[in-house]
Design a protein around this motif. Sequence first.
Motif, short mmCIF file in Angstrom:
data_model
loop_
_atom_site.label_atom_id
_atom_site.label_comp_id
_atom_site.label_asym_id
_atom_site.label_seq_id
_atom_site.Cartn_x
_atom_site.Cartn_y
_atom_site.Cartn_z
N ILE A 169 -15.66 -11.06 7.10
CA ILE A 169 -14.57 -11.84 6.52
C ILE A 169 -13.25 -11.42 7.14
O ILE A 169 -12.41 -12.25 7.48
CB ILE A 169 -14.52 -11.68 4.99
N PHE A 170 -13.06 -10.11 7.31
CA PHE A 170 -11.82 -9.60 7.91
C PHE A 170 -11.67 -10.12 9.34
O PHE A 170 -10.60 -10.60 9.73
CB PHE A 170 -11.83 -8.07 7.89
N TRP A 205 0.85 -1.18 0.00
CA TRP A 205 0.00 0.00 0.00
C TRP A 205 0.88 1.23 0.00
O TRP A 205 2.06 1.17 0.33
CB TRP A 205 -0.92 0.02 1.21
N PRO A 206 0.31 2.34 -0.39
CA PRO A 206 1.11 3.56 -0.45
C PRO A 206 1.63 3.93 0.92
O PRO A 206 0.95 3.72 1.91
CB PRO A 206 0.13 4.63 -0.94
N GLY A 207 2.79 4.49 0.94
CA GLY A 207 3.28 5.02 2.20
C GLY A 207 4.21 4.10 2.95
O GLY A 207 4.64 4.42 4.04
N VAL A 208 4.52 2.94 2.39
CA VAL A 208 5.46 2.08 3.10
C VAL A 208 6.82 2.74 3.13
O VAL A 208 7.53 2.74 4.13
CB VAL A 208 5.54 0.69 2.44
N THR A 209 7.22 3.31 1.99
CA THR A 209 8.42 4.13 1.98
C THR A 209 7.99 5.56 2.27
O THR A 209 7.32 6.18 1.46
CB THR A 209 9.11 4.09 0.60
N VAL A 210 8.35 6.06 3.41
CA VAL A 210 7.92 7.40 3.74
C VAL A 210 9.07 8.39 3.67
O VAL A 210 8.90 9.57 3.81
CB VAL A 210 7.29 7.47 5.14
N GLU A 220 -4.90 3.59 -4.65
CA GLU A 220 -4.91 2.61 -5.72
C GLU A 220 -4.85 1.23 -5.10
O GLU A 220 -4.00 0.96 -4.25
CB GLU A 220 -3.68 2.84 -6.61
N LEU A 221 -5.75 0.34 -5.47
CA LEU A 221 -5.72 -1.02 -4.95
C LEU A 221 -4.84 -1.87 -5.85
O LEU A 221 -5.16 -2.05 -7.03
CB LEU A 221 -7.14 -1.61 -4.90
N GLU A 278 -0.50 -8.70 4.23
CA GLU A 278 -0.07 -7.39 3.72
C GLU A 278 0.48 -7.51 2.30
O GLU A 278 0.07 -6.78 1.41
CB GLU A 278 1.02 -6.84 4.65
N ASP A 279 1.39 -8.47 2.09
CA ASP A 279 2.06 -8.58 0.79
C ASP A 279 1.12 -9.07 -0.30
O ASP A 279 1.35 -8.81 -1.48
CB ASP A 279 3.26 -9.53 0.88
N SER A 280 0.06 -9.79 0.07
CA SER A 280 -0.86 -10.29 -0.94
C SER A 280 -1.73 -9.18 -1.50
O SER A 280 -2.34 -9.32 -2.54
CB SER A 280 -1.74 -11.39 -0.36
N GLY A 281 -1.81 -8.05 -0.78
CA GLY A 281 -2.66 -6.94 -1.22
C GLY A 281 -3.95 -6.84 -0.45
O GLY A 281 -4.75 -5.93 -0.66
N TYR A 282 -4.19 -7.79 0.47
CA TYR A 282 -5.47 -7.80 1.18
C TYR A 282 -5.59 -6.63 2.15
O TYR A 282 -6.66 -6.03 2.29
CB TYR A 282 -5.64 -9.13 1.92
N MET A 283 -4.51 -6.29 2.85
CA MET A 283 -4.59 -5.23 3.85
C MET A 283 -4.94 -3.88 3.22
O MET A 283 -5.58 -3.04 3.85
CB MET A 283 -3.26 -5.09 4.61
N ALA A 284 -4.52 -3.68 1.97
CA ALA A 284 -4.89 -2.44 1.28
C ALA A 284 -6.41 -2.37 1.14
O ALA A 284 -7.02 -1.32 1.28
CB ALA A 284 -4.22 -2.37 -0.09
#
Lengths: 768, 62
Positions: free
Chosen positions: A286-287, A31-36, A529-530, A405-411
Amino acid sequence: MIRFALAGNPNCGKTTLFNALTGSTAHVGNWPGVTVDKREGVYKKLSEPAEIVDLPGIYSLSPYTPEEVISRNYILDEKPDCVINIVDATNLERNLYLTTQLMEIDVPLVVALNMMDAVKKSGDRLDAAKLEKALGVPVVEISALKNEGIQELMERAYAASKTPRAGSTVLAGSSIAHVIDDVKIALRGKEVENPLFHAVKLAEGDELEVAAHPDEMKMVGEFKTQHSDDIFGGDFEALVADARYKYISANFSGALVHSQKKERGALSKSDKADRVLTNRWAAIPIFVAILFFVFHLTFGEDLFYLNAIFGFGFDVETGNAYLDAFVAVFFNGAGISTPGAILFNLTDFIMNTCLGGWIADGMAATGAAAWAQGLVNDGIWGGVAGVMSFVPQVLVLFLFLSILEDSGYMARVAFILDRIFRRFGVSGRAFIPMIMGFGCSVPAVVNTRTLADDKERIMTTRVIPFFTCGAKAPILAAICGAIAAEYTGVSADLLVFALYLFGMIMAIVMLLFMRQTSMRGEVPPFIMELPAYHAPQFRSLMIHLWDKLKHYVKKACTIIVASSIVIWFLSHFAWDWSYLEDELMNRSILADIGNFLLWICTPMGFGLQLSEFGWVFVVAAVTGLIAKENVISTFYVLVAAIGAGVAGGVGDDGENGIGAVVTLMQQTGITWQGLIAFCVFNMLTVPCFAAAAVVKGETPKGKFKFTLAFWMLTSYVTSTCIYLMFSWPWTVAIVVVLIAAVIAFFILRNKGIIRFRRKRKELPAAKE
Amino acid sequence: MEPLGIVFTVLAAVLAVGIVVGVIAYRIVQKKRGRGGCDCGCDCCSGGCHACRAARKGDDGR
């Protein structure tokens, strides 16, 4: 050393490329913002070493977010030798928008078409040579994930860095080309660097440029009075954006030829998954179910509750203590162990039964003094072993959370929760740093830099510690495990899960409270962006886990062991420095300090109502301020003395963290209500010194003392309420009435029915 | 006490004192090197974390 900067949209693979180039273990989030902030490393496979700078992901060079400001300022002020623009080849048009802006800067530029493996897999074809001819800058096909094309990219970037490049614009044919040229000439006359870039930004009305070049802005203003556009009117920013996209569509998009297999409008696999996972009604259940599944596999003792259903568990007794203990790691009276339980039991077996036993036997065989044996067994080894036993479970939790997180689900979860969070005064964007708090509060607080709204950022930094971090996980695991051991029908994983959820709920409640009191304001919009779902990279996961393991071991062998030694010393020496045997621990320095503070903790259930060893909880809470793992190591160190000092011994002499808490329950008389309140207090109170230091650094001047007060008050009041409501159920009514009164007050105030009159300042009398 | 017991007793004391003094010295050195607060092992310790380096004004436009 030459410097290359990596610039591109979020999720285009910059950090993956950075890791591949530098061998770094920089974390790749989805997700955006991992590199800040920018990340730096060195690439050594060229004829000279090259410094690589990984800039935060941005969609444009307009200064609307901190990431855009960081990236823009770096490229303009630091002047890297080459900018490598990573473009997601599966999303060409949107990514090229930034490329057209980077082209306007006088800096060597190379475009890296990333994710070419995904393009080829989908059957699409991308003509890199055609794109290179159209853009006028080198274009290289790469796959950062598969390590393809990297060397060629770097060699072309190195070659490009040797030749100066003048900026070029795609707006030459637009209706505002004339004013851009005029402003550029004016800026060049003043010897302003990157005149084309600044000219275009001035035409867009960029606030930084307007402030820096007021004279040239007048030229744009005069042009605006004469210019007319039926669609955009005087909005040059929209006009420029439209012109860019039209040019991209007409000149660059032809390089990508889609496969004929794809039907127009067909849903991708990610879209189909999102229909379920982001469904309006099913998304939250589901979450919650996924989170519970994660906690069950990590902290549960009975895999899928099979033993609870079929009742087949039993303790294996072969007569060989070591064999029995080894078998019990995988199967025991509780049933088949979950992966987390297996690892915990195995580590406990190795650390305590094997190593701990050998060390104790070895020290006894040497004939060393009793205090020296106690120091080594309990002070040095005890503190380390108590914490290290929980490390595998915490790593299992990190593994599952990293997969999500890496799969894209947390976004997606951030997107889902935005609908709920917005009612409480924050956007779903704030959820992203909060969920990072499950790992460690420090990077989570740093990640709040991506929140543009100051009030939202302060509120988020305050509630991040409520998301139980990896260091607090052993506290919950030990206490919930002990409660489950002592009370039948209680499931440790359910308890842990409930406490984690409670922390999240408290975060939402306090966000709402702050929005109604000191942090009133509008909720900022949330656009994100997802990324497409994809299987997490195994290597990336393992590197991430290895980093966490190294950190834990380093922490255990430094701050934890030092704290354990100090705790052992203070609990075995009196104020006159005389050594105290285990059974005299209540006369120690530590006992006096703990007893001095005991009364404060009485409303929370772990104060004066406890018996002679009750001060242990107070001391553990205080040592937890240094590092939260110290709570368990404190229990471990002190319980060893309690167990030895009590006549007739105790049921469990604290051979592990759970056993230590069981011993404390038996010796202090603390109830499960008091233990839960103790858990809640440690979850919500001031985090460890490191996290507090980061929060102070990220908080505007003068606000940190309020944050400290916020943590102390919230933890004290909440844990007191928890203890009272669980111990005397009738108090629930009082708490509910109080909460209802507070809610009613805010509602009436917001409707204007309740108002506060401001005291008018009296003006001084006018002199005649 | 046996001589071996005396040796191990002294060693235990020296080890304990050494660990405590060593950790304190390590933290002081880390702080002087600008990595004074954290050692959390997180990626932000590569340079982006206030706890791990002195705050630099102006990097993020604030």
